[in-house]
Design a protein around this motif. Structure first.
Motif: not given
Lengths: 414, 152
Positions: A99-107, A109-110, A127-137
């Motif tokens: 979900v973090a990759h396929a939903w989070g990365r697509k939808f 935004k910072p 997984p959300w920490q990794l996503l937060a770092e990548e996407k500015g979430v």
């Protein structure tokens, strides 16, 4: 059906550990497997083994239909109308990462926000920490109360107009807290968030009804519910799964590939790249049959009665502190405790010498342990095949621990 | 503790004494070596500080939290390595690890580590060996630097 007969179905319960009969009380980490599941694995490899969704030969047809029958069975188990909304993964951790990759990365935004709780397993934080770092979430955490519960007012307060995802565990693996799942989903949805429920500790014990829950994603693992290791489930709302990008690329997940571009396959295959773990998926079926035959309500009553007796036994020792909610209605079959002046590891080693398998340490919940100001806990977790003999072994282990370490009877331990 | 031979073999009296002792707990004065060790499996943590003078470890202290095995082993290490030459200290760490991990004979432990034979019983509990070596690995990391290079 009697619970005494049911123990006969679990071959491992016959073994000795350090010369003592095994008392397996580490069910929140993984469950043991009934003969029916073990035999299904052997039968698959001996009689049906072939890659799925490929070729037209008989074995491939058999293995494909066996796996798809289990997918339908999982859908029934969680009352999902469409089997194709059940994605097979390796485990709940992979489901959440998907979900973090396929939903989070697509939808995401910072500036968007994700709400989690302080009682999450590392698999629903990292997984959300990794996503937060990548996407500015930004990540926000609902605090845990001292008794190990969540305050719904604080859940509401964590939601903001920027909240895009609320991801939380239905039951705490470390403390056994049963969260008010329905209310929490409603709060998340009312705030306009997508809601993911980590149902790892829920699915083995309590029914899931995706329709009445109203969540968007639900994750759990087969190995905690009598099934084989290496199979996890992600259920997702169909329109979300359709809108998401694939997780991994490869075979099975495409419908048309040219050298420049590919078209994604239909659900669920879009998310199942490569040769899937079809043998274990096939053997997950008999695990669900077993749970259905016993009945989750019957099973839960049995294990929670044992857990209540275990709590009473521990409570009678002044040096023991119990963690988690007082209210039995908010507790699962997990009993988390500490003994004054003793590290959980030392407790676990003495228990092991009595054949009692418990989990000790931080339970992959370091932020929660920090919040509760304890380095870890000892955790006994019950399941359908446990019985009074396990409680007796636990009592012997507890007595031996207290005597050997000369634990002085004192209150206020942690 | 009388009568429980099985547990006494693991938790020898001398280990319990070191576990309860605060003699080498704390922080070394004017420390020039600082290393943080963590056992991710159980969350045990150790902070080791030392001051080196003229190629010797003049003072060695530890703080942290953990089980009897990890804390007693760190206390015994602090006692054994304090006063040793820096190069000798590295040898001692390796000798201890060889006993714990490679099952080297207890009789082959250097004289400075004589007391450490008390940890012999831990070898019967493979998952607890990491508890016993936590302090020593942390110390080695401090002596050799994070990249394995000697920072001196």
């Amino acid at each position: 059906m009697s619970f005494a007969d049911l123990r006969q179905d679990f071959p491992i319960l016959k073994r000795l550990v350090r010369g003592k009969p095994l008392a397996y009380l580490d069910n929140a980490a993984t469950s043991q497997k009934p003969r029916q599941v073990i035999e299904a694995l052997v039968d698959f490899y001996e009689n049906h083994n072939a890659n799925v969704h490929r070729g037209v030969h008989t074995l491939s047809e058999e293995s494909t239909s066996m796996v798809e029958a289990v997918r339908a069975k999982v859908a029934d188990f969680i009352k999902a109308p469409k089997p194709e909304t059940v994605i097979f993964t390796r485990n709940a951790t992979e489901s959440i990462n998907l979900v973090a990759h396929a939903w989070g990365r697509k939808f995401l935004k910072p500036g968007d926000e994700i709400v989690l709780t302080e009682m999450e397993h590392h698999s629903n934080i990292v997984p959300w920490q990794l996503l937060a770092e990548e996407k500015g979430v930004k990540l926000r955490f609902v605090p845990v109360e001292p008794d190990g519960t969540l305050d719904l007012e604080k859940v509401k307060a964590a939601m903001t107009p920027k909240t895009r995802l609320f991801s939380f565990t239905a039951v705490s693996n470390a403390l056994g807290t049963v969260n008010p799942v329905q209310e929490m989903i409603s709060i998340g949805k009312a705030a306009g968030a997508t809601v993911l429920v980590d149902a790892c500790q829920w699915a083995p014990h309590r029914p899931i009804d995706v329709g009445s829950w109203g969540a968007d994603f639900i994750a759990f693992s087969a190995h905690k519910m009598l099934g084989p290791t290496g199979i996890g489930v992600l259920w997702g709302r169909e329109e979300l799964l359709e809108a998401m990008d694939p997780f991994l690329g490869g075979g099975d997940m495409i419908s048309r590939v040219t050298l420049e571009k590919s078209q994604w396959n239909a659900l669920p295959f879009k998310f199942e790249a490569g040769t899937p773990n079809f043998a274990d998926a096939a053997a997950f079926g008999p695990a669900l049959d077993y749970l259905n035959a016993v009945g989750l309500d019957v099973l839960r009553k049995h294990e929670e009665a044992l857990a209540a007796k275990a709590r009473a036994m521990l409570e009678a020792e002044p040096a023991v502190t119990l963690l988690g909610p007082e209210d039995p209605a908010r507790r699962s079959g997990v009993v988390s405790f500490n003994i004054a002046g003793l590290h959980p590891h030392d407790v676990g080693t003495v228990f092991d010498l009595e054949g009692v398998a418990i989990r000790v340490g931080h339970h992959c919940c370091q932020p929660l342990m920090r919040k509760l100001k304890c380095g870890g806990t000892a955790r006994a977790s019950f399941y359908l095949y446990n019985d009074e003999s396990d409680l007796e072994a636990m009592a012997r282990a507890l007595k031996r621990t207290l005597e050997f370490f000369k634990v002085a009877p004192q209150a206020g331990a942690r | 503790m009388e009568g429980d031979a099985e547990l006494q073999d693991l938790y020898r009296e001398v280990l319990m004494d070191y576990y309860r002792s605060s003699a080498r707990k704390g922080e070394a004065e004017a420390a020039d070596l600082r290393a943080h060790g963590i056992n991710p499996v159980c969350g045990d943590e150790l902070e080791i500080t030392a001051r080196r003078e003229g190629g010797r470890i003049a003072q060695l202290r530890y703080t942290g939290h953990g089980c009897v095995i990890s804390q007693a082993s760190a206390a015994m290490m602090a006692e054994a390595l304090e006063g040793a030459g820096v190069d000798r200290a590295k040898e001692l760490v390796k000798a201890f690890k060889a006993m714990m991990i490679e099952n080297a004979a207890v009789a082959s432990l250097p004289a400075e580590l004589e007391q450490l034979c008390a940890l012999e019983g831990v070898r019967r509990f493979p998952l607890r060996v990491k508890c016993a070596t936590l302090g020593w690995n942390t110390m080695l990391q401090g002596l050799e630097g994070p990249s394995g290079e000697d920072p001196r």
